[in-house]
Every structure is written in C-alpha cells, then in structure tokens.
Design a protein around this motif. Sequence first.
Motif, PDB file in Angstrom:
ATOM      1  N   MET A   6       0.820  -1.207   0.000  1.00 25.35           N
ATOM      2  CA  MET A   6       0.000   0.000   0.000  1.00 25.35           C
ATOM      3  C   MET A   6       0.860   1.266   0.000  1.00 25.35           C
ATOM      4  N   ARG A   7       1.986   1.248   0.725  1.00 23.75           N
ATOM      5  CA  ARG A   7       2.895   2.409   0.691  1.00 23.75           C
ATOM      6  C   ARG A   7       3.443   2.613  -0.716  1.00 23.75           C
ATOM      7  N   HIS A   8       3.833   1.523  -1.361  1.00 20.21           N
ATOM      8  CA  HIS A   8       4.345   1.613  -2.724  1.00 20.21           C
ATOM      9  C   HIS A   8       3.264   2.188  -3.655  1.00 20.21           C
ATOM     10  N   ALA A   9       2.037   1.707  -3.511  1.00 19.36           N
ATOM     11  CA  ALA A   9       0.936   2.215  -4.345  1.00 19.36           C
ATOM     12  C   ALA A   9       0.715   3.707  -4.094  1.00 19.36           C
ATOM     13  N   LEU A  10       0.782   4.131  -2.835  1.00 23.60           N
ATOM     14  CA  LEU A  10       0.615   5.545  -2.515  1.00 23.60           C
ATOM     15  C   LEU A  10       1.739   6.383  -3.118  1.00 23.60           C
ATOM     16  N   GLU A  11       2.957   5.881  -3.020  1.00 20.47           N
ATOM     17  CA  GLU A  11       4.086   6.619  -3.594  1.00 20.47           C
ATOM     18  C   GLU A  11       3.966   6.726  -5.116  1.00 20.47           C
ATOM     19  N   ARG A  12       3.523   5.664  -5.761  1.00 22.41           N
ATOM     20  CA  ARG A  12       3.313   5.729  -7.218  1.00 22.41           C
ATOM     21  C   ARG A  12       2.208   6.716  -7.552  1.00 22.41           C
ATOM     22  N   TYR A  13       1.143   6.695  -6.788  1.00 22.87           N
ATOM     23  CA  TYR A  13       0.001   7.580  -7.028  1.00 22.87           C
ATOM     24  C   TYR A  13       0.380   9.039  -6.848  1.00 22.87           C
ATOM     25  N   THR A  14       1.220   9.318  -5.855  1.00 23.85           N
ATOM     26  CA  THR A  14       1.596  10.704  -5.569  1.00 23.85           C
ATOM     27  C   THR A  14       2.827  11.150  -6.345  1.00 23.85           C
ATOM     28  N   GLY A  15       3.443  10.256  -7.107  1.00 24.21           N
ATOM     29  CA  GLY A  15       4.590  10.628  -7.926  1.00 24.21           C
ATOM     30  C   GLY A  15       5.925  10.514  -7.243  1.00 24.21           C
ATOM     31  N   SER A  16       5.972   9.949  -6.035  1.00 28.66           N
ATOM     32  CA  SER A  16       7.253   9.728  -5.373  1.00 28.66           C
ATOM     33  C   SER A  16       8.055   8.711  -6.170  1.00 28.66           C
ATOM     34  N   THR A  17       9.353   8.684  -5.945  1.00 33.58           N
ATOM     35  CA  THR A  17      10.215   7.778  -6.705  1.00 33.58           C
ATOM     36  C   THR A  17      10.269   6.398  -6.082  1.00 33.58           C
ATOM     37  N   SER A  18      11.332   6.026  -5.428  1.00 30.22           N
ATOM     38  CA  SER A  18      11.508   4.669  -4.910  1.00 30.22           C
ATOM     39  C   SER A  18      10.853   4.478  -3.554  1.00 30.22           C
TER      40      SER A  18
END
Length: 66
Positions: free
Chosen positions: A42-54
Amino acid sequence: MGKGKAARKPRSQVISMRVSEGERRTLQEIAHRQAINVSDIMRHALERYTGSTSPPGGPLKNGARA
C-alpha cells in the motif's frame, strides 16, 4: 521479512480501509510471493500515485523488489 526493514523510520499512524474479498486475497498473495507485508504494498501504491520515486527498501520491478 521485507528488505530494508531496519532502515525504516518508525511509523505510528494507522489508516484502515475496506476492500473486497478478492482484493484482500490479491494483496495477501502478492505479499506472500514478494515476502513483504500488505502495508509495504500500500505504501508503494501511494508513492506511485503521488509521484514519489523509490519506495523504502528499494525500487520494485514488475512487482518484486530489485
């Protein structure tokens, strides 16, 4: 256990969400296959959704940690 766990910052905030039985099963299968927990997914999905990198623990490739 997932890679990079010792290097993570402590987390104290909890967010609950409702998912269908199929979504829960899918999340658990991915978590089991990748040896990570659902929170990491879920953290990875949130980071992808918000445009964060790794995500913490390194980038994911095709759903798997590099």
